[in-house]
Design an enzyme around this catalytic site. Structure first.
Site, PDB file in Angstrom:
ATOM      1  N   GLY A 102       0.827  -1.276  -0.081  1.00 57.55           N
ATOM      2  CA  GLY A 102      -0.123  -0.125   0.150  1.00 57.55           C
ATOM      3  C   GLY A 102       0.765   1.283  -0.089  1.00 57.55           C
ATOM      4  CB  SER A 103       0.081   4.536   1.248  1.00 61.23           C
ATOM      5  OG  SER A 103      -1.125   4.722   0.643  1.00 61.23           O
ATOM      6  CB  THR A 104       4.393   1.434   3.430  1.00 63.37           C
ATOM      7  OG1 THR A 104       4.099   0.312   2.897  1.00 63.37           O
ATOM      8  CG2 THR A 104       3.807   1.644   4.802  1.00 63.37           C
ATOM      9  CG  PHE A 105       5.929   0.681  -2.879  1.00 63.55           C
ATOM     10  CD1 PHE A 105       6.741  -0.456  -2.931  1.00 63.55           C
ATOM     11  CD2 PHE A 105       5.928   1.230  -4.251  1.00 63.55           C
ATOM     12  CE1 PHE A 105       7.813  -0.752  -3.780  1.00 63.55           C
ATOM     13  CE2 PHE A 105       6.796   0.827  -5.207  1.00 63.55           C
ATOM     14  CZ  PHE A 105       7.759   0.019  -5.047  1.00 63.55           C
ATOM     15  CE  LYS A 106       0.465   6.899  -1.843  1.00 64.31           C
ATOM     16  NZ  LYS A 106      -0.853   6.908  -1.097  1.00 64.31           N
TER      17      LYS A 106
END
Lengths: 444, 502
Positions: free
Chosen positions: B231-235
């Site tokens: 999810g957004s942690t990959f941002k």
């Protein structure tokens, strides 16, 4: 040309009794070391049993030695020490296996049987002053042997074979005794009839077949023995009697053709038995592929367990007490005792044991060759051949060299009848070697 | 004895008994010689094959014949050995089994070994040749060396904080010391007691069967062996890639990101979770603070598949052999995607999947100024007398980004914690950087979302590399507000607090 003429008349024939004493003591000492090693490995201390077993073995060995010194002073000095050492090794390994298996108590029993064996050794050396007298009882002996062999048919089978006579807690394998009586019979018969067997009869192709009148009786008795054994599915003893017969026939007549006929008969017999008996058939299967039952998902069979034990020992062994030969199961102390020797003493110890047998056998043959009377010669050779064939059959079986037939390793394996019989064999060899090496009257 | 060589001593010129007896004797001795040959064959040439046969119990018996070496956390042993009094003398015990199961794994007589118990098995059983005092003597005497000890890199306080934080939820925590790669915590819940089936009794069998059939999969190591869409942690990875490639040069400058952002080649717009993101031209910093899908998806496409994938691989993605020494599952980012898939991957969706360990490496790599250290779980191996056999040396895994880019991403992450979705991880007196993630999954996103949080922390005013980086994932929670910020961030905070000593 006689031996006496080649020797200066002033030099007495050495008796070598001191050599024997030193070797006997060394044999006892080795066994004591064995007990100590077992105890140190299993408990970290010298076991209480070491002193008892060691002194018992020592007393027995010295007693036997004393009798030899007294009544058979020219006897071969190596025979008795080898017997003591093999018996000692057997006691140590059985004692060690007692510690690892759920049914202990085999070692004390074995010690008791060894004592009986030594007692019979003493009796034979004292009573049988001249082995030639045994010749007179050849037919009687053969009859007794046959009766002994038939008896177990009336007792329940143990592990698939009817070869035991069980009386209360005692069990007893008459086939073991029968082999001495049979050797006496073969030796006596062949000594008398060797010329007729070798020279007379019809010639068929390149073989000279003897007259039925000559061969008949011995063949009949031999067939009776083997027939009984096949009924009892005692393969090992049948094989042994067969081998003994062929060896003695060849030695007596020098006719190689006999060996050829013997091998053909043996092969035919083996195939027939292998076909008819499921017991035998499974052993042949196990021999051809010892690890096959594992691949088939049925776990390791006894041969596989035995090979595992040998392999684990490697060149030098795990040391007494450090092996896992209890995994072999119920026959670890008897038929498969060699696997424990292989595992805990390694290839080194195993070959040493084989060499002891080789020495014992060669001394037996040498005694036979050195004797002057045909009966004595054949008897000594027959007894030595029994030891040799039996060692080969049992060791070859547990090493998967030949199919397993179920025999006891002379002197070493658990089993009273076996130990007692082998002590008698050694007693006869001691007695005959004394005569073979004794200087002629007036010479010494 | 004189040698007797009679000729024709037997019947009518045939050889006599002296000759035939000698031949028969030779035959018997040849039989014995054949036995010696066969014994040599079995005991020397076939020995190895037989020793390792599956039906041969000797190796197993030997293995349990003495106490096993121990696994330590700090100075405390977390394992032990107990006498059983069966064919197998000793069995493994665990002082705090469930707490460390994700690290120790199990050593069971019936069911084998896993994790450190499996990887370092030779050392623990004493079979390892490095334990030998004098190898030649050992080979001759065949004495067994006592088992060696395995010292882990774990921090007891961090591990306890992680397990306490996860509680009864399904999830995992991985914490790393960024400068060295030392793993400080590795937790997976629900956990199990490896001691419950260490022996070979029927009770052990029952315990094992119950664990195997448990629908909650307590024996699944969620920190290492399970991947989740990040999810957004990959941002964080996407931002680093955009900065490294020059697509973004100033984190505060407006970007060309449009709103709405329609996935290239489709008519589907990339939606955001918050209206704060629903504007064109947001800066990277603002986009990270509010976790804007549209902006990061757009920047990922601008950076290109190769740039994003290379950056992810720099942190440990697509590496199937990331042994530490236990081998984690391979974290994935696809390498052949169309542009819409690149956009989705850039925000941690599509086929992107990561283990908590690799997401901890992302946080640790950023914290360590772009240098990703190889994660390591073993501090040292010792003999039973405590002499060291092998000591861990920190090793560089990859230089994922330059220190400059790392510094910029660090700023983005501290802003997330200070002003954005990561407020739940704030620690008084410490500088904390983090990133939340809430990953939808299941058919039509019907599953409970995965709540993620990755972060690092250091004492305020410190110029040193942060001493701790953490990744937390909650896979299945009963909570109503399933977001990384609400569920995962507090756990990360307590782990970081434990390491910082506050």
């Amino acid at each position: 040309m006689t031996r006496a003429a080649t020797r200066p008349p002033d030099r007495p024939v050495p008796t070598r009794r001191t050599t024997e004493l030193v070797l006997v003591l060394a044999a006892v000492l080795l066994a004591v070391f064995g007990y100590v090693e077992v105890g140190v490995d299993l408990d970290g201390t010298v076991p209480a049993g070491a002193a008892e077993y060691g002194s018992a073995l020592g007393v027995l060995a010295l007693l036997a030695h004393a009798v030899v010194r007294w009544r058979a002073r020219y006897a071969d000095p190596v025979l008795l020490p080898i017997a003591v050492l093999l018996n000692g090794i057997g006691l140590v390994v059985i004692y060690r296996l007692d510690r690892a298996t759920s049914v202990p108590g085999a070692a004390p029993a074995q010690l008791l049987w060894s004592a009986l064996g030594v007692a019979l050794f003493v009796a034979v050396v004292l009573v049988v002053r001249d082995h030639r007298r045994l010749q007179r009882y050849a037919y009687l002996g053969a009859l007794v042997a046959l009766v002994l062999l038939v008896l177990p048919i009336f007792f329940p089978p143990v592990y698939g074979s009817r070869i035991w006579i069980v009386v209360g807690p005692l069990s007893f394998q008459p086939g073991e005794f029968a082999k001495i009586l049979l050797a006496v019979f073969f030796a006596a018969y062949l000594a008398v009839h060797r010329d007729a067997l070798a020279l007379t009869g019809r010639r068929v192709w390149r073989l000279r077949l003897p007259r039925g009148r000559v061969l008949g009786p011995v063949l009949l008795i031999w067939a009776a023995f083997v027939g009984v054994l096949v009924l009892e599915t005692d393969l090992g003893t049948s094989l042994l009697f067969f081998g003994l017969f062929v060896v003695l026939l060849y030695v007596a007549t020098a006719r190689t053709g006999w060996i050829a006929i013997g091998l053909v008969l043996a092969a035919a017999g083996a195939v027939t038995v292998g076909r008819l008996s499921p017991h035998v058939h499974s052993r042949v299967t196990d021999w051809l592929d010892p690890l096959g039952s594992i691949a088939a998902g049925k776990g390791a069979n006894q041969i596989a367990q035995s090979l595992f034990a040998f392999a684990w020992g490697g060149e030098l062994g795990t040391g007494l007490g450090n092996g896992h030969s209890a995994l072999i199961g119920f026959a670890a102390k008897s038929d498969f005792i060699l696997a424990t020797i292989g595992e805990e003493l390694g290839l080194t110890g195993l070959v040493a044991v084989f060499l002891l047998y080789a020495l014992l056998i060669s001394r037996g043959f040498r005694t036979g060759i050195a004797l002057r009377d045909p009966f004595g010669r054949l008897l000594a050779i027959g007894l030595a051949a029994i030891v040799g064939l039996q060692v080969f059959v049992v060791a070859g079986g547990v090493l998967a060299l030949i199919p397993l037939t179920g025999m006891t390793l002379p002197f070493v394996a658990q089993g009273g009848s076996s130990v007692v019989t082998n002590w008698i064999i050694v007693a006869l060899l001691v007695r005959m070697s004394d005569i073979a090496r004794r200087p002629a009257p007036g010479e010494a | 004895m004189a040698r007797i060589r009679p000729r024709g001593n037997g019947p009518q010129g045939l050889p006599g008994i002296s000759v035939t007896g000698r031949r028969a004797g030779t035959f018997c001795l040849l039989l014995i010689a054949a036995l010696c040959v066969q014994a040599t064959r079995v005991q020397v040439f076939e020995a190895r094959r037989l020793d390792h046969n599956s039906a041969n119990q000797r190796l197993t018996v030997e293995r349990y014949s003495q106490p096993r070496g121990n696994i330590l956390v700090g100075a405390d042993t977390v394992t032990g050995s107990a006498r059983t009094g069966g064919r197998y003398d000793y069995k493994r015990t665990y002082t705090d089994g469930p707490l460390y199961a994700a690290v120790t794994g199990f050593a069971s007589q019936g069911y084998g070994n896993t994790q450190l118990e499996g990887i370092e098995d030779d050392l623990l059983t004493g079979a390892d040749s490095r334990l030998a005092g004098w190898a030649v003597w050992d080979a001759v005497s065949r004495g067994q060396n006592p088992g060696g000890d395995v010292y882990t890199t774990l921090d007891r306080a961090a591990q306890e904080a992680a397990m306490r934080g996860l509680g009864s939820q399904k999830g995992a925590v991985a914490a790393i010391e960024p400068a060295t790669g030392r793993i400080l915590a590795l937790a997976s819940t629900p956990s199990y007691d490896p001691g419950s089936f260490a022996g070979s009794s029927s009770a052990d069998q029952t315990a094992w069967n119950r664990l195997q059939s448990d629908a909650d999969q307590p024996m699944l190591n969620r920190a290492l062996r399970q991947t989740y869409p990040p999810g957004s942690t990959f941002k964080v990875v996407t931002a680093a890639a955009a900065l490294a490639s020059g697509v973004v040069t100033d984190v505060d400058a407006p970007t060309a990101a449009p709103y709405p952002y329609v996935l290239p080649g489709t008519t589907t717009p990339l939606v955001n979770d918050t209206t704060a993101c629903d504007r064109p031209g947001l800066s990277l910093d603002t986009a990270m603070v509010s976790s804007c899908n549209s902006v990061l998806g757009y920047l990922g496409v601008q950076t290109g598949q190769d740039g994003v994938v290379a950056m992810a691989e720099g942190f440990g993605f697509n590496d199937a052999r990331l042994d530490m020494p236990v081998r984690p599952a391979r974290s994935n980012v696809d390498t052949t995607m169309d542009q819409s898939q690149v956009a989705l991957s850039s925000i941690g969706q599509f086929d992107t999947a990561a283990t908590p360990l690799v997401m901890a490496m992302v946080a640790a790599g950023i914290a360590n100024n772009g240098t990703v250290m190889r994660p390591q779980l073993v501090d040292k191996l010792t003999r039973s007398d405590d002499t060291v056999v092998r000591r861990m040396k920190p090793a560089i895994y990859r230089q994922a980004i330059t220190p400059e880019v790392a510094g910029q991403v660090q700023r983005l992450m501290t802003d997330v914690v200070d002003n954005g979705t990561g407020r739940g991880a704030r620690i008084g007196g410490a500088v904390v950087g983090g990133k939340t993630g809430t990953a939808q999954h299941g058919v039509d996103n019907s599953g409970t979302p995965y709540a993620w949080f990755i972060s690092w922390a250091k004492p305020a005013g410190s110029d040193a590399v942060p001493p701790v980086a953490v990744a937390v994932v909650i896979a299945d929670s009963d909570a109503t507000d399933v977001t990384g910020g609400a569920l995962a961030a507090p756990i990360a905070r307590s782990v970081m607090q434990a390491v910082l000593g506050r």
